[in-house]
Design a protein around this motif. Sequence first.
Motif, PDB file in Angstrom:
ATOM      1  N   LYS B 141      69.052  69.706  55.776  1.00  0.00           N
ATOM      2  CA  LYS B 141      68.516  69.244  54.493  1.00  0.00           C
ATOM      3  C   LYS B 141      68.350  67.730  54.537  1.00  0.00           C
ATOM      4  O   LYS B 141      69.092  67.023  55.215  1.00  0.00           O
ATOM      5  CB  LYS B 141      69.482  69.613  53.369  1.00  0.00           C
ATOM      6  N   LEU B 142      67.374  67.247  53.774  1.00  0.00           N
ATOM      7  CA  LEU B 142      67.178  65.801  53.653  1.00  0.00           C
ATOM      8  C   LEU B 142      67.960  65.309  52.441  1.00  0.00           C
ATOM      9  O   LEU B 142      68.129  66.034  51.469  1.00  0.00           O
ATOM     10  CB  LEU B 142      65.684  65.482  53.460  1.00  0.00           C
ATOM     11  N   ASP B 143      68.423  64.059  52.519  1.00  0.00           N
ATOM     12  CA  ASP B 143      69.076  63.484  51.336  1.00  0.00           C
ATOM     13  C   ASP B 143      68.014  62.884  50.415  1.00  0.00           C
ATOM     14  O   ASP B 143      66.810  62.969  50.676  1.00  0.00           O
ATOM     15  CB  ASP B 143      70.159  62.463  51.737  1.00  0.00           C
ATOM     16  N   ASP B 144      68.474  62.213  49.322  1.00  0.00           N
ATOM     17  CA  ASP B 144      67.512  61.688  48.345  1.00  0.00           C
ATOM     18  C   ASP B 144      66.644  60.577  48.907  1.00  0.00           C
ATOM     19  O   ASP B 144      65.618  60.240  48.328  1.00  0.00           O
ATOM     20  CB  ASP B 144      68.258  61.179  47.092  1.00  0.00           C
ATOM     21  N   ASN B 145      67.083  59.994  50.023  1.00  0.00           N
ATOM     22  CA  ASN B 145      66.271  58.942  50.631  1.00  0.00           C
ATOM     23  C   ASN B 145      65.389  59.486  51.752  1.00  0.00           C
ATOM     24  O   ASN B 145      64.782  58.718  52.490  1.00  0.00           O
ATOM     25  CB  ASN B 145      67.170  57.844  51.220  1.00  0.00           C
ATOM     26  N   GLY B 146      65.351  60.818  51.869  1.00  0.00           N
ATOM     27  CA  GLY B 146      64.510  61.398  52.908  1.00  0.00           C
ATOM     28  C   GLY B 146      65.096  61.318  54.304  1.00  0.00           C
ATOM     29  O   GLY B 146      64.390  61.493  55.292  1.00  0.00           O
ATOM     30  N   ARG B 147      66.413  61.060  54.397  1.00  0.00           N
ATOM     31  CA  ARG B 147      67.048  61.005  55.716  1.00  0.00           C
ATOM     32  C   ARG B 147      67.768  62.327  55.976  1.00  0.00           C
ATOM     33  O   ARG B 147      68.274  62.965  55.059  1.00  0.00           O
ATOM     34  CB  ARG B 147      68.081  59.867  55.765  1.00  0.00           C
ATOM     35  N   PRO B 148      67.836  62.772  57.216  1.00  0.00           N
ATOM     36  CA  PRO B 148      68.522  64.039  57.479  1.00  0.00           C
ATOM     37  C   PRO B 148      70.028  63.933  57.232  1.00  0.00           C
ATOM     38  O   PRO B 148      70.639  62.922  57.556  1.00  0.00           O
ATOM     39  CB  PRO B 148      68.241  64.308  58.962  1.00  0.00           C
ATOM     40  N   THR B 149      70.583  64.987  56.647  1.00  0.00           N
ATOM     41  CA  THR B 149      72.028  65.104  56.507  1.00  0.00           C
ATOM     42  C   THR B 149      72.499  66.035  57.615  1.00  0.00           C
ATOM     43  O   THR B 149      71.690  66.495  58.420  1.00  0.00           O
ATOM     44  CB  THR B 149      72.373  65.739  55.153  1.00  0.00           C
ATOM     45  N   THR B 150      73.813  66.334  57.635  1.00  0.00           N
ATOM     46  CA  THR B 150      74.258  67.362  58.584  1.00  0.00           C
ATOM     47  C   THR B 150      74.543  68.670  57.863  1.00  0.00           C
ATOM     48  O   THR B 150      75.314  69.510  58.315  1.00  0.00           O
ATOM     49  CB  THR B 150      75.502  66.912  59.384  1.00  0.00           C
ATOM     50  N   THR B 151      73.903  68.831  56.706  1.00  0.00           N
ATOM     51  CA  THR B 151      74.036  70.095  55.980  1.00  0.00           C
ATOM     52  C   THR B 151      72.923  71.015  56.442  1.00  0.00           C
ATOM     53  O   THR B 151      71.734  70.715  56.268  1.00  0.00           O
ATOM     54  CB  THR B 151      73.908  69.864  54.459  1.00  0.00           C
ATOM     55  N   LEU B 152      73.329  72.158  57.013  1.00  0.00           N
ATOM     56  CA  LEU B 152      72.326  73.099  57.484  1.00  0.00           C
ATOM     57  C   LEU B 152      71.576  73.680  56.305  1.00  0.00           C
ATOM     58  O   LEU B 152      72.145  73.923  55.241  1.00  0.00           O
ATOM     59  CB  LEU B 152      72.996  74.226  58.277  1.00  0.00           C
TER      60      LEU B 152
END
Lengths: 266, 184
Positions: B141-152
């Motif tokens: 998933k992407l965070d609010d800033n459009g960066r990848p998280t490590t949440t599948l």
Amino acid sequence: MGFEVEASHHEVAPGQHEVDFKYANALEAADNIQTFKLVVKTIARKHGLYATFMPKPLHGINGSGMHMNMSLFKGKDNAFFDAEGEDQLSATALHFLAGLLDHARALTAINNPIVNSYKRLVPGFEAPVYIAWSGKNRSPLIRVPSGRGVSTRLEMRSVDPSANPYLSIAAMLTAGLDGIEEKLQPEEAVDRNIYRMAQSERLANHIQDLPSTLHNALKYLETDEVVQSALGDHLYHSFLDSKNVEWAAYRQQVSEWEREQYLELY
Amino acid sequence: MARKQYTADEIRDIVKQENVQFLRLMFTDINGIIKNVEVPISQLDKVLNNKITMDGSSIDGFVRIEESDMLLFPDLDTWMIFPWGSEHGKVARLICSVHMTDGTPFAGDPRNNLARVIEKMKADGFSSFNIGPEPEFFLFKLDDNGRPTTTLNDKAPTLTWHHSTWAKIASGHRAGTRKDGLRS
């Protein structure tokens, strides 16, 4: 022309996805892998997701591999197939296989080219760790799937998607052709579970380990002139220099694991 | 199995019919990372005549003292119009090999290198080396800033393509989904 994309949403288990490609000749296959990565990333982003081809982004679950099925053809005939051969594999197939096994450790530097690649190549997650082949086991370094005739192929299972597909394919082709030129013969197939064998047993059966780190893989590359020749002079030296810089940067890092283990203990 | 082969004139016709506005010239650096040179359609003839230049240091990251301008030679068989739109017009891509200014292939281009090894294979009496890759990837998933998280991602889209050389993305469990018989 172009291709149509249809997207639909399903409830699926989290995380990993795999694409099985129809086979294509080497250059086109490499181009397709690059195109695929670009398209997957673009479409993922449009769905608010990030697609990563990093081999082992998370500890404790399977990493991402890029198994490579391969076969040599002469015209329309698959040169790996021989109806009269043992298990219907041709002498060419066995020589090619032996070439891959013989050069496996140097090939690892090309097929698993980043520090993180080696976090995937550990036991317990279906990734290969030992240099062996089998037509029966599902998790060896090189598997021979059951298809014959035009489908006869070898499956190299260690490759991960951080590999440069042009370099990886060139390297494996060169190693296989060396096996054919030198008429190398492979060791016996290992159909037992290698993970259950003690190290002494593996040694007695001539089963070697894949290199455990990028650093160790590079050391094998430096002694393997066949795999070096697969890259040619310019690429070989550029690759080695760049990887040495990467390793030097990595080995200076202090990981969270180290702090957790050692900070309070010492 | 071979992909469609285009001539320069066919490409010119398609560009007009499809209103292609931009050309993305793709090549791959030594680390396998895709690099692009994007040019407006006004440069089409220059592209087709192998006259677009780029900086050779983008292939391997090493800045050379001497002149490092190199030429991009498009492989017309790789012509493809991207299916996603843009308000500014369609984008087409061509995968290119990198050449010296005298036209000889640059030895540091991984694609040229594979072509070289393929020629050696042909000299050994084989006509093709067929590859069926199985690339795997994770979706985060992407965070609010459009960066990848490590949440599948837990609701993955199933993406299906219809194209002569592609199979479909199969979503699902990791273990046991691999099948024999990639080629039916």
